[in-house]
Motif scaffolding. Structure first.
Motif, PDB file in Angstrom:
ATOM      1  N   HIS A  17       0.832  -1.203   0.000  1.00 45.84           N
ATOM      2  CA  HIS A  17       0.000   0.000   0.000  1.00 45.84           C
ATOM      3  C   HIS A  17       0.868   1.254   0.000  1.00 45.84           C
ATOM      4  O   HIS A  17       0.458   2.287  -0.546  1.00 45.84           O
ATOM      5  CB  HIS A  17      -0.966  -0.022   1.185  1.00 45.84           C
ATOM      6  CG  HIS A  17      -1.926  -1.160   1.103  1.00 45.84           C
ATOM      7  ND1 HIS A  17      -2.027  -2.118   2.068  1.00 45.84           N
ATOM      8  CD2 HIS A  17      -2.815  -1.513   0.133  1.00 45.84           C
ATOM      9  CE1 HIS A  17      -2.931  -3.008   1.717  1.00 45.84           C
ATOM     10  NE2 HIS A  17      -3.420  -2.669   0.545  1.00 45.84           N
ATOM     11  N   PHE A 117      -1.296  -0.985   8.858  1.00 49.31           N
ATOM     12  CA  PHE A 117      -2.534  -1.626   9.288  1.00 49.31           C
ATOM     13  C   PHE A 117      -3.031  -1.087  10.621  1.00 49.31           C
ATOM     14  O   PHE A 117      -4.235  -0.981  10.842  1.00 49.31           O
ATOM     15  CB  PHE A 117      -2.340  -3.140   9.364  1.00 49.31           C
ATOM     16  CG  PHE A 117      -3.581  -3.859   9.834  1.00 49.31           C
ATOM     17  CD1 PHE A 117      -4.745  -3.806   9.067  1.00 49.31           C
ATOM     18  CD2 PHE A 117      -3.595  -4.556  11.015  1.00 49.31           C
ATOM     19  CE1 PHE A 117      -5.905  -4.447   9.493  1.00 49.31           C
ATOM     20  CE2 PHE A 117      -4.754  -5.204  11.445  1.00 49.31           C
ATOM     21  CZ  PHE A 117      -5.905  -5.145  10.682  1.00 49.31           C
ATOM     22  N   SER A 151      -4.643   0.283   6.695  1.00 52.72           N
ATOM     23  CA  SER A 151      -4.343   0.112   5.265  1.00 52.72           C
ATOM     24  C   SER A 151      -4.937  -1.160   4.666  1.00 52.72           C
ATOM     25  O   SER A 151      -5.431  -1.136   3.538  1.00 52.72           O
ATOM     26  CB  SER A 151      -2.834   0.129   5.037  1.00 52.72           C
ATOM     27  OG  SER A 151      -2.218  -0.938   5.745  1.00 52.72           O
ATOM     28  N   VAL A 152      -4.898  -2.240   5.411  1.00 54.53           N
ATOM     29  CA  VAL A 152      -5.357  -3.520   4.867  1.00 54.53           C
ATOM     30  C   VAL A 152      -6.842  -3.467   4.514  1.00 54.53           C
ATOM     31  O   VAL A 152      -7.259  -3.977   3.467  1.00 54.53           O
ATOM     32  CB  VAL A 152      -5.053  -4.680   5.849  1.00 54.53           C
ATOM     33  CG1 VAL A 152      -5.683  -5.973   5.384  1.00 54.53           C
ATOM     34  CG2 VAL A 152      -3.556  -4.836   6.012  1.00 54.53           C
ATOM     35  N   THR A 153      -7.629  -2.822   5.342  1.00 50.32           N
ATOM     36  CA  THR A 153      -9.058  -2.727   5.046  1.00 50.32           C
ATOM     37  C   THR A 153      -9.370  -1.524   4.154  1.00 50.32           C
ATOM     38  O   THR A 153     -10.155  -1.635   3.220  1.00 50.32           O
ATOM     39  CB  THR A 153      -9.892  -2.653   6.344  1.00 50.32           C
ATOM     40  OG1 THR A 153      -9.376  -1.605   7.171  1.00 50.32           O
ATOM     41  CG2 THR A 153      -9.827  -3.956   7.097  1.00 50.32           C
ATOM     42  N   ARG A 154      -8.727  -0.399   4.421  1.00 51.76           N
ATOM     43  CA  ARG A 154      -9.021   0.820   3.654  1.00 51.76           C
ATOM     44  C   ARG A 154      -8.701   0.643   2.171  1.00 51.76           C
ATOM     45  O   ARG A 154      -9.422   1.141   1.314  1.00 51.76           O
ATOM     46  CB  ARG A 154      -8.243   2.004   4.211  1.00 51.76           C
ATOM     47  CG  ARG A 154      -8.570   3.290   3.467  1.00 51.76           C
ATOM     48  CD  ARG A 154      -8.189   4.513   4.211  1.00 51.76           C
ATOM     49  NE  ARG A 154      -8.819   5.669   3.594  1.00 51.76           N
ATOM     50  CZ  ARG A 154      -8.987   6.807   4.197  1.00 51.76           C
ATOM     51  NH1 ARG A 154      -8.583   6.963   5.434  1.00 51.76           N
ATOM     52  NH2 ARG A 154      -9.552   7.820   3.568  1.00 51.76           N
ATOM     53  N   ALA A 156      -8.264  -2.358   0.597  1.00 49.52           N
ATOM     54  CA  ALA A 156      -8.521  -3.740   0.174  1.00 49.52           C
ATOM     55  C   ALA A 156      -9.004  -3.798  -1.274  1.00 49.52           C
ATOM     56  O   ALA A 156      -8.579  -4.655  -2.034  1.00 49.52           O
ATOM     57  CB  ALA A 156      -9.530  -4.402   1.102  1.00 49.52           C
ATOM     58  N   GLY A 157      -9.866  -2.892  -1.647  1.00 52.00           N
ATOM     59  CA  GLY A 157     -10.390  -2.904  -3.006  1.00 52.00           C
ATOM     60  C   GLY A 157     -10.222  -1.581  -3.723  1.00 52.00           C
ATOM     61  O   GLY A 157     -10.754  -1.388  -4.812  1.00 52.00           O
TER      62      GLY A 157
END
Length: 187
Positions: A17, A117, A151-154, A156-157
């Motif tokens: 990211h 994250f 970062s991992v969720t924000r 993700a797509g």
């Protein structure tokens, strides 16, 4: 005047990211700013004074130093590994701090940003990076910060360039770094 901003990313992962943030910085840079993502930090050996000898410096370290010497400013992007900056980023800073007193940072403007994250977006790592770069000779812009949590969720797509809030903040960071570099060149 064209300003060359060298982006150093502290994550080697292809889908990082922080790498995506660097790519977004290049796309969002104002006219006259050229953000170049440095490729090759993984090839730079760990800093060792025994191999940092004129005429025998490893080629990967020479390339890093040449890219840094050609830069007018630096955008450093750091994730947070165990509460601090990644070793690859610290290693790059070590190589760029030498030769002592004449390192590649040489008073050039530096902005340190990143995403992680955790709930604070890597602030500890970014603070440690600012400290190391400042000691290495960079002119750290202390009030120019961007730490993006989750970062991992924000992301993700969504690529950071497509996140309107992040894009706006990143645009401001790059514009201000560009302005600092322009002022430094004019001085």
């Amino acid at each position: 005047m064209s300003v060359r901003i060298l982006a150093l990313v502290g994550s080697l992962r292809a889908g990082s990211h922080n790498r995506q943030l660097a790519e977004a910085a290049g796309k969002l840079a104002p006219e006259g700013a050229d953000v170049q993502l440095y490729e090759g930090l993984a090839e730079v050996p760990f800093y060792n004074e025994d191999i940092d000898v004129e005429g025998s410096v490893p080629a990967a370290a020479v390339r890093l130093r040449e890219a840094a010497q050609a830069a007018d400013a630096f955008l450093i992007l750091s994730p947070e590994y165990n509460g601090t900056m990644p070793a690859v980023l610290k290693n790059a800073i070590d190589w760029l701090s030498r030769p002592f007193g004449a390192g590649a940072f040489g008073g050039k403007p530096v902005a340190v940003i990143g995403t992680a994250f955790g709930q604070y977006g890597g602030v500890w790592a970014q603070d440690e990076t600012r400290k190391a770069v400042g000691i290495a000779g960079g002119k750290v812009i202390e009030d120019l910060k961007l730490s993006i949590p989750g970062s991992v969720t924000r992301f993700a797509g969504t690529h950071p360039v497509d996140d309107s809030e992040v894009a706006a903040q990143l645009t401001e960071v790059v514009a201000r770094l560009h302005a600092h570099a322009g002022e430094a060149a004019a001085a």
